[in-house]
Scaffold this active site. Structure first.
Site, PDB file in Angstrom:
ATOM      1  CG  HIS A 169      -1.991  -1.022   1.218  1.00 50.55           C
ATOM      2  ND1 HIS A 169      -2.914  -1.142   0.204  1.00 50.55           N
ATOM      3  CD2 HIS A 169      -2.278  -2.017   2.102  1.00 50.55           C
ATOM      4  CE1 HIS A 169      -3.729  -2.166   0.472  1.00 50.55           C
ATOM      5  NE2 HIS A 169      -3.357  -2.713   1.612  1.00 50.55           N
ATOM      6  CG  ASP A 205      -2.923  -8.292   0.602  1.00 53.06           C
ATOM      7  OD1 ASP A 205      -2.156  -8.604   1.527  1.00 53.06           O
ATOM      8  OD2 ASP A 205      -3.963  -7.612   0.782  1.00 53.06           O
ATOM      9  CG  HIS A 207      -6.765  -5.274   1.689  1.00 54.77           C
ATOM     10  ND1 HIS A 207      -6.228  -6.165   2.595  1.00 54.77           N
ATOM     11  CD2 HIS A 207      -7.982  -4.926   2.150  1.00 54.77           C
ATOM     12  CE1 HIS A 207      -7.096  -6.337   3.594  1.00 54.77           C
ATOM     13  NE2 HIS A 207      -8.166  -5.601   3.350  1.00 54.77           N
ATOM     14  CG  ASP A 294      -5.060  -9.966   3.292  1.00 56.48           C
ATOM     15  OD1 ASP A 294      -4.728 -10.491   2.202  1.00 56.48           O
ATOM     16  OD2 ASP A 294      -4.853  -8.762   3.564  1.00 56.48           O
TER      17      ASP A 294
HETATM   18 ZN   LIG Z   1      -4.313  -7.055   2.663  1.00 59.30          ZN
END
Ligand SMILES: [Zn+2]
Length: 353
Positions: A169, A205, A207, A294
């Site tokens: 991120h 991931d 996200h 995740d």
């Molecule tokens: Zn994540």
């Protein structure tokens, strides 16, 4: 497969993050790495090494991806925080004001003297606390990414950068999503600098890897692909949509494959195959996989339903690309399952590679 791990990474240990209006205990905790290390001890994949990267080389590798004003900020953030108020020594650094720079309502070119303002300039959420050890921990993770890239450049089929805090991120000049230095981007850039003319990043991931996308968005030599929860409902919300295809020379070299919350393995796997096809079409010479676990059904902050045994198949699928591969460790917050799931993925890769 060698694993690179740096004990400094445990120095990053946040107390609380802002999560939907409440301060809650941090999801991203040092124990996540302990579970992976324990599982690697039970099922060894290869040597476990501390990365040997000289400070000057590490700084050069980080500077290829992040701006000087941002790394200066990270390096001095804790000292400035405590200087604002000595009582801050007991508190994590969290921002409380933001410039909304992409709406041009506030200026982002100004670097205010006030540290609380500077913090808001470089952080895009209040979920990513900094503390005294954050800079050293983040550097320790980046060193793992550099060492893993070198391992692959030296002819290894794969290497695992067991990085923490995570990185995907973090952008050229911003932190967020528990991330400070973008380890996957640092590895990808190190591969380019080491002679790979085309490198693909395939982010698995839950996200969207917004930082990695932003870093390479206008480049044709690094393809970025991400399979993730639909940002209409899932973090980081403001990037990761299917219509983001790259810009300028990078047009066509970014692929987002958002999937609805609740997606199970079969549909997720179909999206992964689409991503792998894009990597193949691109003609990549090396692959970087920001490895988030995740997507697991038990993850407390995510919404896919992959099961522990599915990660073996994920690893096998990634190996089918037939490319030298660097794995960086990203999310995965079902802490007691993250070790087994991570090593399953890597073992599945090893079996098929
Ligand atoms: Zn994540």
């Amino acid at each position: 497969m060698k694993t690179f791990h740096n004990p400094h990474q445990a120095l990053h240990q946040g107390q609380q993050e802002m999560f939907r209006g409440r301060l809650v205990p941090c999801h991203e905790v040092p124990a996540r790495l302990d579970f992976v290390l324990n599982e690697l001890q039970r099922r060894p994949l290869g040597a476990l090494e501390i990365p040997m990267v000289a400070d000057t080389e590490l700084e050069a590798a980080i500077a290829r991806v992040h701006t000087q004003r941002y790394t200066d900020f990270l390096a001095s953030a804790w000292d400035h925080w405590v200087a604002m108020d000595p009582a801050n020594a007991q508190r994590d650094v969290l921002p409380s004001v933001w410039p909304l720079s992409n709406q041009h309502a506030f200026r982002a070119d100004v670097l205010p003297t006030n540290f609380a303002a500077r913090l808001g300039l470089f952080a895009f959420d209040a979920g990513s606390p900094l503390m005294a050890g954050t800079w050293m921990a983040a550097r320790g993770g980046a060193a793992c990414a550099v060492a893993a890239a070198r391992e692959v450049l030296g002819g290894a089929r794969s290497a695992f950068a067991l990085t923490r805090p995570p990185g995907h991120h973090a952008g050229p000049d911003f932190l967020g999503g528990y991330c400070f230095l973008n380890n996957a981007a640092i590895a990808a850039q190190a591969l380019v600098d080491g002679g790979e003319s085309r490198v693909a990043v395939l982010d698995v991931d839950y996200h969207h890897g917004n930082g990695t996308q932003t870093i390479f968005y206008e480049r044709a030599d690094v393809l970025t692909v991400s399979v993730h929860g639909d940002p209409m409902t899932e973090y980081p919300f403001f990037l990761g949509h299917a219509d983001e295809r790259g810009a300028g020379p990078g047009t066509g070299f970014n692929l987002n494959l958002p999937l609805p919350r609740g997606t199970g393995f079969a549909a997720w796997r179909a999206a992964l195959d689409q991503g792998l096809q894009a990597v193949k079409d691109f003609g990549a010479g090396a692959l970087v996989v920001p490895m988030g676990l995740d997507t697991f059904e038990g993850d407390p902050i995510s919404g896919f339903t992959l099961k522990t045994e599915d990660y073996l198949a994920v690893g096998e699928a990634l190996a089918s690309a037939g490319l030298p591969t660097v794995f960086t460790f990203e999310g995965g917050y079902a802490v007691d399952a993250v070790g087994v799931n991570a090593v399953n993925l890597l073992e599945g890769f090893e079996r098929a590679a």
